[in-house]
Design an enzyme around this catalytic site. Structure first.
Site, mmCIF file in Angstrom:
data_model
loop_
_atom_site.group_PDB
_atom_site.id
_atom_site.type_symbol
_atom_site.label_atom_id
_atom_site.label_comp_id
_atom_site.label_asym_id
_atom_site.label_seq_id
_atom_site.Cartn_x
_atom_site.Cartn_y
_atom_site.Cartn_z
ATOM 1 N N SER A 114 20.389 20.502 33.081
ATOM 2 C CA SER A 114 21.147 20.554 31.829
ATOM 3 C C SER A 114 20.389 19.845 30.701
ATOM 4 O O SER A 114 20.894 18.917 30.074
ATOM 5 C CB SER A 114 22.521 19.933 32.043
ATOM 6 O OG SER A 114 22.428 18.845 32.948
ATOM 7 N N ALA A 115 19.165 20.316 30.457
ATOM 8 C CA ALA A 115 18.283 19.652 29.498
ATOM 9 C C ALA A 115 18.608 19.985 28.044
ATOM 10 O O ALA A 115 17.965 19.469 27.139
ATOM 11 C CB ALA A 115 16.832 20.033 29.802
ATOM 12 N N TYR A 146 21.598 15.640 31.049
ATOM 13 C CA TYR A 146 20.416 15.464 31.923
ATOM 14 C C TYR A 146 20.468 14.059 32.517
ATOM 15 O O TYR A 146 20.874 13.104 31.846
ATOM 16 C CB TYR A 146 19.155 15.647 31.080
ATOM 17 C CG TYR A 146 17.863 15.658 31.846
ATOM 18 C CD1 TYR A 146 17.334 16.852 32.334
ATOM 19 C CD2 TYR A 146 17.154 14.484 32.078
ATOM 20 C CE1 TYR A 146 16.127 16.866 33.030
ATOM 21 C CE2 TYR A 146 15.950 14.490 32.772
ATOM 22 C CZ TYR A 146 15.443 15.689 33.250
ATOM 23 O OH TYR A 146 14.253 15.705 33.932
ATOM 24 N N CYS A 177 25.809 43.813 35.714
ATOM 25 C CA CYS A 177 24.557 44.570 35.803
ATOM 26 C C CYS A 177 24.071 44.808 34.372
ATOM 27 O O CYS A 177 24.857 44.953 33.452
ATOM 28 C CB CYS A 177 24.712 45.862 36.579
ATOM 29 S SG CYS A 177 25.574 47.172 35.764
HETATM 30 P P1 NAD Z 1 25.329 22.485 34.811
HETATM 31 O O1 NAD Z 1 25.681 21.351 33.931
HETATM 32 O O2 NAD Z 1 26.400 23.171 35.590
HETATM 33 O O3 NAD Z 1 24.232 22.005 35.873
HETATM 34 C C1 NAD Z 1 23.091 21.259 35.517
HETATM 35 C C2 NAD Z 1 22.558 20.626 36.802
HETATM 36 O O4 NAD Z 1 21.352 19.915 36.536
HETATM 37 C C3 NAD Z 1 23.552 19.645 37.395
HETATM 38 O O5 NAD Z 1 23.823 20.011 38.717
HETATM 39 C C4 NAD Z 1 22.832 18.312 37.282
HETATM 40 O O6 NAD Z 1 23.160 17.414 38.322
HETATM 41 C C5 NAD Z 1 21.372 18.736 37.344
HETATM 42 N N1 NAD Z 1 20.448 17.751 36.779
HETATM 43 C C6 NAD Z 1 20.569 17.090 35.587
HETATM 44 N N2 NAD Z 1 19.512 16.289 35.406
HETATM 45 C C7 NAD Z 1 18.698 16.440 36.503
HETATM 46 C C8 NAD Z 1 17.458 15.895 36.881
HETATM 47 N N3 NAD Z 1 16.814 15.015 36.102
HETATM 48 N N4 NAD Z 1 16.910 16.268 38.061
HETATM 49 C C9 NAD Z 1 17.546 17.163 38.878
HETATM 50 N N5 NAD Z 1 18.737 17.699 38.560
HETATM 51 C C10 NAD Z 1 19.301 17.358 37.374
HETATM 52 O O7 NAD Z 1 24.518 23.517 33.919
HETATM 53 P P2 NAD Z 1 24.201 25.062 34.215
HETATM 54 O O8 NAD Z 1 25.380 25.878 33.858
HETATM 55 O O9 NAD Z 1 23.611 25.196 35.573
HETATM 56 O O10 NAD Z 1 23.085 25.331 33.132
HETATM 57 C C11 NAD Z 1 21.807 24.703 33.267
HETATM 58 C C12 NAD Z 1 21.044 24.741 31.962
HETATM 59 O O11 NAD Z 1 20.701 26.078 31.637
HETATM 60 C C13 NAD Z 1 21.844 24.212 30.776
HETATM 61 O O12 NAD Z 1 20.978 23.530 29.906
HETATM 62 C C14 NAD Z 1 22.358 25.471 30.133
HETATM 63 O O13 NAD Z 1 22.635 25.253 28.776
HETATM 64 C C15 NAD Z 1 21.203 26.415 30.349
HETATM 65 N N6 NAD Z 1 21.604 27.821 30.437
HETATM 66 C C16 NAD Z 1 20.605 28.744 30.531
HETATM 67 C C17 NAD Z 1 20.932 30.086 30.647
HETATM 68 C C18 NAD Z 1 19.884 31.136 30.780
HETATM 69 O O14 NAD Z 1 20.186 32.308 30.709
HETATM 70 N N7 NAD Z 1 18.659 30.805 31.028
HETATM 71 C C19 NAD Z 1 22.247 30.485 30.678
HETATM 72 C C20 NAD Z 1 23.233 29.528 30.626
HETATM 73 C C21 NAD Z 1 22.890 28.204 30.536
#
Ligand code: NAD
Length: 554
Positions: free
Chosen positions: A266-267, A273, A410
């Protein structure tokens, strides 16, 4: 002092079956999808109203949730409910073609749009973080991102590894609501994946949901298991309990051969994060007591994490950002090479956006998995020659475990989504599915986002930061007959970094629904073709010409 989010918390689950609590199916659909977003099987932290993506919420408070539910139950077919960052704020007389709900989440005037101001307003109870599909009530669990992740890895497989990830090792981090799709996406491509996650509960959840195969807290043990699978050409995913900011740089400095590196922690939010040196409970305590020093430590860790990824790039691995702002936060902390590797949209997805292709999803309001099986069969019958789509739908039917109401995703493009929507409406009308189908999409789509670190990174004409496009998308969907429409700020990349719009339409089997679906499901992806044509992409110009998207200045 943060609001007490869990005040009034209780388990919520969407009603199933055909009994209406509201005055019509569009209102009932909104009610069920709001509740589904908060189902404990679906949401990451339902007591705090958090659905996914750090602190992406479905409602501002439990009192606001109750008020939305009560209002939807009363709402007439010619009225529209307005929701401001998770709170119902007004009901107005409109007409039957108007959306039943209009939603605006997390929006701030540009000069004020930073995390500090957002938190100040959030602490006053005046706003909430809507992420993308959390605050717009169309989250379908981890499946929502699975196909997109699967397709990214499939593209890498065909570009670099002869068409399959068999025998390759992928390193990533984050097993949350969205990040949890990564291990299954890699194993669906026959590869092996090491997924670093700091929170043991998230690892347990992905094991339970069958997105992740195995887990350990010992890196050598993980590597040994993965090496054995690689040698046998056997797909395997292992969750490693640890902090990515420790593990990724350490592995980069070792002689472990890693083929692909990405990240989905969750960066986007330095307060979500987890910095190195802290267990999850210690991180919770520091976040509450001293958010400023937490954010500083978090950004420092992100810089170390990102530097590890760049070190892998230097060693020749395929490295990409997976849409969470790790690079921007690392640069903020002083790491100058953060943007050396590309985002996944310019690297793999943009050609799809030029065709208006994006993550089309639907949900069976009946709650009956047989209804999704019927829709899967309809997709296969409608597009029998689309080999990647057929493969995906078959594989999803076998391997994806539903969370909450049964759903499917899909990727479909301009001219395809409206065809499918009308087929679904016929299935409802004929009784071949037992209740209406809700059709929506992620905000991550061809025409609905301005996000210079993600969907609009490195646009051909440099128009990355122009946010008129998602606003036009939302206005057009509102004018086309959508059931609910939303405009959000923030989302996957964080405050100040994106503006995006959501849309949902309900197939209830009526003639009116068919009229609306035909317009919404062609106009919405049509804005993706328009936006990419305007930016100078030849593929979009060709699609507009061949499929009849009207562009005054092509
Ligand atoms: P989430 O909050 O459900 O999960 C984030 C996970 O990261 C948590 O399980 C947390 O414990 C873990 N985490 C945090 N810091 C960590 C570290 N230093 N080392 C290891 N693990 C760590 O979020 P999510 O819904 O899984 O989304 C993840 C990220 O992707 C978010 O930043 C979100 O905004 C982004 N996102 C991307 C897309 C895409 O299409 N690429 C889509 C939706 C969200």
């Amino acid at each position: 002092m943060s609001p007490n989010w869990s005040d009034g918390a209780r388990p919520v689950r969407a009603p199933r079956g055909t009994t209406l609590r509201c005055q019509g199916w569009p209102q009932e659909a909104a009610l069920r999808m709001l509740m589904n977003n908060l189902d404990p099987e679906v949401a990451e932290r339902p007591d705090d109203l958090v659905v996914y993506g750090g602190t992406g919420r479905a409602a501002r408070s439990w009192a606001a949730f109750d008020a939305i539910v009560a209002t939807l139950q009363q709402l007439a077919a010619d009225e529209t409910l307005l929701v401001q960052s998770g709170k119902p704020v007004g009901v107005f007389r409109t007409h039957e073609w108007a959306p039943r709900v209009l939603i605006a989440n997390s929006n701030l005037v540009p000069d004020w749009a930073d995390w500090d101001e957002f938190r100040r307003l959030e602490d006053l109870g005046l706003t909430m973080y809507g992420q993308m599909t959390a605050g717009s009530w169309i989250y379908i669990g981890t499946q929502g991102i699975l196909q997109g992740t699967y397709e990214c890895f499939a593209t890498i497989a065909s570009r670099r590894f002869g068409g399959s990830l068999r025998g390759t090792l992928t390193l990533t981090a984050g097993l949350g609501g969205m990040g949890g799709a990564q291990p299954l996406a890699v194993t669906m491509n026959d590869g092996v994946a090491l997924c670093v996650e700091v929170d043991p509960r998230r690892i347990e959840r992905r094991l339970h949901d069958e997105y992740l195969d195995e887990a350990t807290d010992d890196v050598d043990d993980a590597l040994a298991r993965l090496a054995a699978a690689q040698a046998e050409g056997r797909p395997l995913s292992v969750g490693l309990l640890g902090n990515a900011a420790d593990v990724v740089p350490r592995l980069a400095a070792s002689d472990v051969a890693v083929d692909i590196v990405t990240d989905q922690t969750s960066a986007h939010d330095p307060l979500s994060y987890v910095p190195t040196g802290l267990a999850v409970e210690e991180a919770d305590e520091l976040r509450r007591r001293d958010p400023e020093s937490y954010a500083k430590r978090s950004r420092q860790s992100m810089a170390e994490h990102c530097a590890g990824m760049v070190a892998f790039l230097d060693k020749g691995a395929e490295v990409f950002d997976y849409g969470n702002s790790l690079r921007a936060e690392a640069r903020h902390a002083g790491f100058h090479r953060a943007f050396d590797y590309p985002g996944f949209i310019p690297a793999y997805i943009r050609p799809l956006f030029c065709e208006g292709k994006g993550p089309f999803r639907w949900v069976a309001l009946s709650g009956d998995p047989a209804d999704i099986a019927a829709t899967d069969a309809a997709v296969l019958a409608e597009f029998p020659d689309n080999e990647p789509l057929v493969r995906w739908v078959r594989m999803a039917g076998e391997r994806v475990r539903f969370q909450g109401l049964p759903a499917r995703i899909c990727w479909l493009g301009y001219g395809e989504r409206d065809r499918m929507g009308l087929r679904f409406n016929e299935l409802v009308a004929s009784g071949r599915v037992s209740a209406p189908i809700v059709i929506g999409r992620d905000h991550l789509d061809a025409g609905s986002v301005a996000s210079p670190y993600r969907e609009t990174e490195a646009m051909a004409d440099g128009s990355d930061a122009i946010a008129d496009w998602p606003l036009l998308n939302a206005l057009l969907n509102t004018a086309s007959g959508a059931s609910w429409v939303s405009i959000h700020h923030g989302g996957g990349v964080g405050i100040g970094r994106s503006i995006h719009a959501g849309v949902v339409a309900v197939a209830d089997g009526s003639d009116l629904a068919a009229e609306k679906l035909a317009r919404v499901l062609s106009n919405d992806p049509g804005t993706g073709v328009m936006r990419h044509l305007d930016a100078g992409y030849d593929d979009a110009r060709r699609v507009a010409r061949e499929r009849g998207v009207q562009i005054p200045m092509p």
